[in-house]
Scaffold this motif. Structure first.
Motif, PDB file in Angstrom:
ATOM      1  N   GLY A   1     -20.625   4.575 -22.660  1.00 28.50           N
ATOM      2  CA  GLY A   1     -19.244   4.362 -22.252  1.00 28.50           C
ATOM      3  C   GLY A   1     -18.456   3.444 -23.157  1.00 28.50           C
ATOM      4  N   SER A   2     -19.088   2.915 -24.207  1.00 25.38           N
ATOM      5  CA  SER A   2     -18.393   1.961 -25.066  1.00 25.38           C
ATOM      6  C   SER A   2     -17.591   2.619 -26.179  1.00 25.38           C
ATOM      7  CB  SER A   2     -19.397   0.978 -25.685  1.00 25.38           C
ATOM      8  OG  SER A   2     -20.260   1.645 -26.597  1.00 25.38           O
ATOM      9  N   HIS A   3     -17.841   3.891 -26.476  1.00 24.30           N
ATOM     10  CA  HIS A   3     -17.125   4.519 -27.581  1.00 24.30           C
ATOM     11  C   HIS A   3     -16.638   5.930 -27.245  1.00 24.30           C
ATOM     12  CE1 HIS A   3     -21.447   5.627 -28.357  1.00 24.30           C
ATOM     13  NE2 HIS A   3     -20.880   6.826 -28.432  1.00 24.30           N
ATOM     14  N   GLY A   4     -16.512   6.233 -25.960  1.00 26.20           N
ATOM     15  CA  GLY A   4     -15.989   7.532 -25.570  1.00 26.20           C
ATOM     16  C   GLY A   4     -14.480   7.606 -25.729  1.00 26.20           C
ATOM     17  N   PRO A   5     -13.891   8.752 -25.430  1.00 23.67           N
ATOM     18  CA  PRO A   5     -12.440   8.915 -25.539  1.00 23.67           C
ATOM     19  C   PRO A   5     -11.699   8.014 -24.556  1.00 23.67           C
ATOM     20  CG  PRO A   5     -13.555  11.034 -25.278  1.00 23.67           C
ATOM     21  CD  PRO A   5     -14.558   9.973 -24.963  1.00 23.67           C
ATOM     22  N   PRO A   6     -10.461   7.654 -24.859  1.00 22.33           N
ATOM     23  CA  PRO A   6      -9.696   6.835 -23.914  1.00 22.33           C
ATOM     24  C   PRO A   6      -9.408   7.598 -22.628  1.00 22.33           C
ATOM     25  CG  PRO A   6      -8.288   7.605 -25.701  1.00 22.33           C
ATOM     26  CD  PRO A   6      -9.681   7.972 -26.074  1.00 22.33           C
ATOM     27  N   ARG A   7      -9.282   6.849 -21.544  1.00 26.39           N
ATOM     28  CA  ARG A   7      -8.934   7.482 -20.267  1.00 26.39           C
ATOM     29  C   ARG A   7      -7.986   6.577 -19.495  1.00 26.39           C
ATOM     30  NH1 ARG A   7     -11.707   5.960 -15.426  1.00 26.39           N
ATOM     31  NH2 ARG A   7     -13.209   4.262 -15.769  1.00 26.39           N
ATOM     32  N   LEU A   8      -7.262   7.194 -18.605  1.00 27.73           N
ATOM     33  CA  LEU A   8      -6.349   6.474 -17.733  1.00 27.73           C
ATOM     34  C   LEU A   8      -7.105   6.076 -16.467  1.00 27.73           C
ATOM     35  CD1 LEU A   8      -3.469   5.504 -17.067  1.00 27.73           C
ATOM     36  CD2 LEU A   8      -3.001   7.808 -16.184  1.00 27.73           C
ATOM     37  N   VAL A   9      -7.201   4.774 -16.227  1.00 31.96           N
ATOM     38  CA  VAL A   9      -7.889   4.267 -15.044  1.00 31.96           C
ATOM     39  C   VAL A   9      -6.928   4.167 -13.860  1.00 31.96           C
ATOM     40  CG1 VAL A   9      -9.152   2.297 -14.086  1.00 31.96           C
ATOM     41  CG2 VAL A   9      -9.547   3.010 -16.462  1.00 31.96           C
ATOM     42  N   SER A  10      -5.738   3.647 -14.120  1.00 31.69           N
ATOM     43  CA  SER A  10      -4.726   3.510 -13.070  1.00 31.69           C
ATOM     44  C   SER A  10      -3.344   3.768 -13.656  1.00 31.69           C
ATOM     45  CB  SER A  10      -4.775   2.110 -12.445  1.00 31.69           C
ATOM     46  OG  SER A  10      -3.821   1.983 -11.411  1.00 31.69           O
ATOM     47  N   PRO A  11      -2.567   4.648 -13.007  1.00 33.51           N
ATOM     48  CA  PRO A  11      -2.862   5.363 -11.770  1.00 33.51           C
ATOM     49  C   PRO A  11      -3.967   6.399 -11.975  1.00 33.51           C
ATOM     50  CG  PRO A  11      -0.839   6.216 -12.742  1.00 33.51           C
ATOM     51  CD  PRO A  11      -1.215   5.002 -13.534  1.00 33.51           C
ATOM     52  N   PRO A  12      -4.748   6.701 -10.929  1.00 32.96           N
ATOM     53  CA  PRO A  12      -5.913   7.570 -11.074  1.00 32.96           C
ATOM     54  C   PRO A  12      -5.542   9.052 -11.076  1.00 32.96           C
ATOM     55  CG  PRO A  12      -5.750   6.818  -8.816  1.00 32.96           C
ATOM     56  CD  PRO A  12      -4.625   6.153  -9.568  1.00 32.96           C
ATOM     57  N   VAL A  13      -4.920   9.499 -12.149  1.00 30.13           N
ATOM     58  CA  VAL A  13      -4.530  10.898 -12.252  1.00 30.13           C
ATOM     59  C   VAL A  13      -5.288  11.559 -13.403  1.00 30.13           C
ATOM     60  CG1 VAL A  13      -2.256  10.491 -11.274  1.00 30.13           C
ATOM     61  CG2 VAL A  13      -2.561  10.392 -13.747  1.00 30.13           C
ATOM     62  N   ARG A  14      -5.419  12.864 -13.330  1.00 33.36           N
ATOM     63  CA  ARG A  14      -6.161  13.625 -14.329  1.00 33.36           C
ATOM     64  C   ARG A  14      -5.234  13.944 -15.506  1.00 33.36           C
ATOM     65  NH1 ARG A  14      -7.746  19.195 -15.119  1.00 33.36           N
ATOM     66  NH2 ARG A  14      -9.905  19.361 -15.833  1.00 33.36           N
TER      67      ARG A  14
ATOM     68  N   LEU B   1       0.820  -1.208   0.000  1.00 34.02           N
ATOM     69  CA  LEU B   1       0.000   0.000   0.000  1.00 34.02           C
ATOM     70  C   LEU B   1       0.854   1.259   0.000  1.00 34.02           C
ATOM     71  CD1 LEU B   1      -2.904  -0.939   2.450  1.00 34.02           C
ATOM     72  CD2 LEU B   1      -2.980  -0.746  -0.038  1.00 34.02           C
ATOM     73  N   ARG B   2       1.916   1.251   0.786  1.00 34.72           N
ATOM     74  CA  ARG B   2       2.761   2.435   0.847  1.00 34.72           C
ATOM     75  C   ARG B   2       3.434   2.675  -0.500  1.00 34.72           C
ATOM     76  NH1 ARG B   2       7.004   3.256   5.701  1.00 34.72           N
ATOM     77  NH2 ARG B   2       5.001   3.405   6.780  1.00 34.72           N
ATOM     78  N   GLU B   3       3.924   1.583  -1.113  1.00 32.58           N
ATOM     79  CA  GLU B   3       4.579   1.727  -2.405  1.00 32.58           C
ATOM     80  C   GLU B   3       3.591   2.192  -3.462  1.00 32.58           C
ATOM     81  OE1 GLU B   3       6.140  -2.135  -3.014  1.00 32.58           O
ATOM     82  OE2 GLU B   3       8.005  -1.750  -1.959  1.00 32.58           O
ATOM     83  N   GLU B   4       2.354   1.643  -3.415  1.00 28.76           N
ATOM     84  CA  GLU B   4       1.350   2.038  -4.385  1.00 28.76           C
ATOM     85  C   GLU B   4       1.002   3.513  -4.223  1.00 28.76           C
ATOM     86  OE1 GLU B   4      -3.152   0.784  -5.852  1.00 28.76           O
ATOM     87  OE2 GLU B   4      -2.111  -0.336  -4.283  1.00 28.76           O
ATOM     88  N   GLY B   5       0.837   3.943  -2.958  1.00 30.66           N
ATOM     89  CA  GLY B   5       0.535   5.350  -2.719  1.00 30.66           C
ATOM     90  C   GLY B   5       1.653   6.253  -3.186  1.00 30.66           C
ATOM     91  N   SER B   6       2.894   5.830  -2.974  1.00 30.62           N
ATOM     92  CA  SER B   6       4.047   6.616  -3.418  1.00 30.62           C
ATOM     93  C   SER B   6       4.085   6.712  -4.933  1.00 30.62           C
ATOM     94  CB  SER B   6       5.330   5.982  -2.893  1.00 30.62           C
ATOM     95  OG  SER B   6       6.464   6.665  -3.384  1.00 30.62           O
ATOM     96  N   ALA B   7       3.794   5.581  -5.608  1.00 26.12           N
ATOM     97  CA  ALA B   7       3.804   5.574  -7.068  1.00 26.12           C
ATOM     98  C   ALA B   7       2.719   6.482  -7.623  1.00 26.12           C
ATOM     99  CB  ALA B   7       3.615   4.148  -7.579  1.00 26.12           C
ATOM    100  N   HIS B   8       1.512   6.406  -7.035  1.00 20.33           N
ATOM    101  CA  HIS B   8       0.422   7.255  -7.484  1.00 20.33           C
ATOM    102  C   HIS B   8       0.719   8.726  -7.207  1.00 20.33           C
ATOM    103  CE1 HIS B   8      -2.736   3.773  -7.468  1.00 20.33           C
ATOM    104  NE2 HIS B   8      -1.783   3.631  -8.364  1.00 20.33           N
ATOM    105  N   GLY B   9       1.403   8.988  -6.086  1.00 23.29           N
ATOM    106  CA  GLY B   9       1.791  10.361  -5.789  1.00 23.29           C
ATOM    107  C   GLY B   9       2.753  10.904  -6.820  1.00 23.29           C
ATOM    108  N   ALA B  10       3.711  10.072  -7.249  1.00 25.54           N
ATOM    109  CA  ALA B  10       4.665  10.494  -8.271  1.00 25.54           C
ATOM    110  C   ALA B  10       3.963  10.729  -9.605  1.00 25.54           C
ATOM    111  CB  ALA B  10       5.762   9.434  -8.420  1.00 25.54           C
ATOM    112  N   ALA B  11       2.982   9.865  -9.923  1.00 22.33           N
ATOM    113  CA  ALA B  11       2.229  10.037 -11.162  1.00 22.33           C
ATOM    114  C   ALA B  11       1.422  11.324 -11.129  1.00 22.33           C
ATOM    115  CB  ALA B  11       1.313   8.840 -11.382  1.00 22.33           C
ATOM    116  N   THR B  12       0.822  11.626  -9.978  1.00 15.56           N
ATOM    117  CA  THR B  12       0.065  12.871  -9.842  1.00 15.56           C
ATOM    118  C   THR B  12       0.961  14.075 -10.028  1.00 15.56           C
ATOM    119  OG1 THR B  12      -1.531  11.821  -8.338  1.00 15.56           O
ATOM    120  CG2 THR B  12      -1.379  14.224  -8.275  1.00 15.56           C
TER     121      THR B  12
END
Length: 258
Positions: free
Chosen positions: A100-113, A3-14
């Motif tokens: 939702g079957s033909h919309g634009p691509p999106r990033l699901v994970s990591p959950p960043v905008r 969990l800590r590593e995942e949170g750190s990775a998502h933080g870096a992605a953000t």
């Protein structure tokens, strides 16, 4: 991943996504598609993508599809300093119909905008990443245009005039594909696709080298886009559309994916 590593990775992605927004940058990856499916690409596909690849009857088409999905994940993994297997992709709902079957691509994970767009044409593919929620990229192989292209109803009056002044042959072919990729990049950026506007009303200012400002109107709402031509291949026209304003004031970084 712990969990800590995942949170750190998502933080870096953000942080990486936020930096894109601050600098107004975009990244574009491009590649030549293989004739046969690369076994190294297959583990990066999700179940639905794997099924779709198996459903394609032509080996070349399957290889191009598989490479595009794998290349997108590798691109994002490099941008966020993650393993490609940690990247999950999906689709946003279509802004026109909500499907939702033909919309634009999106990033699901990591959950960043972050905004994504991809395009394939004969022999190559491209993948674009930008800050915010919208970006559009289109690639079209240069090929001879039909004789009646100067009367195409999907072109504006000024675009038809410009095309008519171009010398028949490579000059006119390049002009037509410059117009077309600019249009496609914009409608992909809006998320509506070709059904979202009458293309004959979408003015791309092909006589201007660019970047150019293109406006798009749908159901009474007008949006403005900064569109530029990208010179990635000698035999392919490529255009990139980003929202006019701060999201498009920065440079576009090019990357090759082999």
């Amino acid at each position: 991943m712990a969990l800590r590593e995942e949170g750190s990775a998502h933080g870096a992605a953000t942080a990486a996504a936020d930096a894109l927004g601050v600098r107004g940058e975009a990244h574009v990856w491009w590649w030549r598609t293989p004739e046969r499916t690369d076994p190294d690409d297959l583990p990066l596909l999700d179940t639905e993508e794997f099924r779709r690849a198996l459903s394609l009857p032509a080996e070349r088409d399957a290889a191009a599809f598989v490479r595009s999905r794998a290349a997108g994940r590798r691109a994002l993994a490099g941008l966020f300093d993650l393993d490609p297997g940690e990247i999950a992709l999906g689709r946003r709902d279509c802004p026109g119909c909500g499907d939702g079957s033909h919309g634009p691509p999106r990033l699901v994970s990591p959950p960043v905008r972050i905004a994504l767009s991809t395009s394939r044409t004969a022999g190559c593919g491209v993948f674009a990443v930008g800050a915010g929620t919208a970006i559009g990229i289109d690639a079209e192989s240069l090929r001879p245009v039909r004789a009646g292209a100067t009367r195409d109803p999907d072109l504006t009056a000024s675009e038809r005039e410009y095309l008519g002044r171009a010398a028949p042959g490579p000059e006119r072919d390049a002009a037509f594909h410059r117009i077309w990729t600019r249009k496609e990049a914009v409608v992909k950026a809006t998320g509506l696709g070709l059904s979202g506007v009458e293309l004959g009303l979408l003015e791309t200012h092909p006589a201007r080298v660019g970047p150019v400002r293109v406006t798009h109107t749908h159901r009474g709402r007008t949006t403005a886009w900064t569109v530029e031509d990208l010179h990635l291949f000698e035999d392919v026209a490529v255009a990139l559309a980003r929202p006019a304003g701060p999201a498009a004031h920065g440079p576009v970084h090019h990357h090759t994916d082999h």
